[in-house]
Design an enzyme around this catalytic site. Structure first.
Site, PDB file in Angstrom:
ATOM      1  N   CYS A  70       5.335  -0.419  -3.103  1.00  0.00           N
ATOM      2  CA  CYS A  70       5.593   0.598  -3.938  1.00  0.00           C
ATOM      3  C   CYS A  70       4.313   0.817  -4.492  1.00  0.00           C
ATOM      4  O   CYS A  70       3.788   0.099  -5.356  1.00  0.00           O
ATOM      5  CB  CYS A  70       6.637   0.123  -4.975  1.00  0.00           C
ATOM      6  N   CYS A 210       3.498   7.548  -2.443  1.00  0.00           N
ATOM      7  CA  CYS A 210       4.771   6.834  -2.813  1.00  0.00           C
ATOM      8  C   CYS A 210       5.543   6.710  -1.368  1.00  0.00           C
ATOM      9  O   CYS A 210       5.458   7.595  -0.553  1.00  0.00           O
ATOM     10  CB  CYS A 210       5.955   7.719  -3.548  1.00  0.00           C
TER      11      CYS A 210
END
Length: 287
Positions: A70, A210
């Site tokens: 992440c 992302c």
């Protein structure tokens, strides 16, 4: 023992998938914090607390090494956890454990430089950089964009790379909800157009900053100028973890080829977008 992969939601499955392909006999446990996704609009303290809780859960499952798949967690929480939490937690567990992120290998791939190698004091302003040929576009969550981690760290290593970041609010939420392709295409095309206007021309290369965005990678490829190279975080991360394990035999990835998927959200089958990306139905256990 096992390798843990942690993400705010399902995006880290792109990194998990790359690790499964690379480390076929390793035991891998994925944890998606779907009860709290997305992280991109949360405060720094919230992100640190949620990331720490996810790591504790994976360590409790027997993981020695955790990969923060992440960007937001890696940009906001990783250094703080490594410096202020992990030393004491290792003592509590009585074994070697560590947490690594995906930003370092991504920046190494983008710059062609090892993390430890920084350039001299030469500096260029943004206008001078933009006039050069290597303009790098970053698509990321608002929190990652606000951290400026890519701009700062790439500038330390390459004076000839201009970095321009485009925050993409709501895109993670849409992917988690299994939005249809037409909605996703329109959203992604809007972000690519906005970045292109701000730069004054299309980027030469791009990073999907992302891991959720890798699930919609084909839509980004279609929206960008044809042939624009994408720097893939999952592949770069798998390369880095393979090197790390070779250099650190104290971290045991296991040999059983176990694959487990945990979620803080609703257990069960994931949405159709995830199934299409993964290539098969994917069922999560309750964390």
């Amino acid at each position: 023992m096992a390798i843990g992969v942690f993400d705010s939601g399902i995006g880290g499955l792109s990194v998990h998938h790359a690790l499964v392909d690379r480390l076929k006999s390793a035991d891998l446990i994925f944890l998606g914090d779907q009860a709290n996704v997305p992280y991109g609009g949360r405060s720094g303290e919230e992100i640190v607390a949620l990331t720490r809780a996810g790591c504790e859960r994976l360590f409790a499952e027997g993981c020695d090494l955790i990969v923060l798949a992440c960007n937001t967690a890696a940009a906001i929480a990783l250094r703080r956890l490594q410096q202020t939490w992990l030393p004491g937690y290792r003592q509590k567990l009585g074994r070697a454990v560590n947490v690594l992120g995906i930003i370092v290998p991504t920046i190494e791939a983008a710059t062609g430089q090892p993390w430890a190698q920084e350039r001299g004091p030469e500096r260029f302003n943004d206008g001078e950089k933009a006039a050069k040929l290597d303009v790098l576009g970053i698509f990321s969550t608002p929190a990652t964009t606000a951290s400026r981690v890519y701009e700062i760290e790439i500038d330390k290593r390459r004076a000839d790379v201009a970095v321009f970041s485009e925050p993409c609010p709501d895109l993670v939420r849409m992917i988690e909800a299994g939005a249809d392709q037409s909605e996703l295409r329109a959203k992604i095309e809007g972000h690519v157009a906005a970045l292109t206007r701000r730069i004054g021309r299309p980027p030469d290369r791009a990073i999907l900053g992302c891991t959720h965005y890798e699930i919609t990678g084909e839509l980004f490829r279609s929206a960008l100028l044809a042939g624009t190279p994408l720097i893939h975080q999952p592949g770069a991360t798998a390369d880095a973890i393979e090197r790390y394990l070779a250099a650190h035999p104290e971290y045991d990835p296991g040999t059983g080829g176990t694959r487990r998927f945990l979620t803080t959200g609703a257990p069960g089958l994931q949405n159709g977008l995830v199934e299409t990306f993964w290539g098969a139905p994917l069922r999560f256990e309750a964390a």
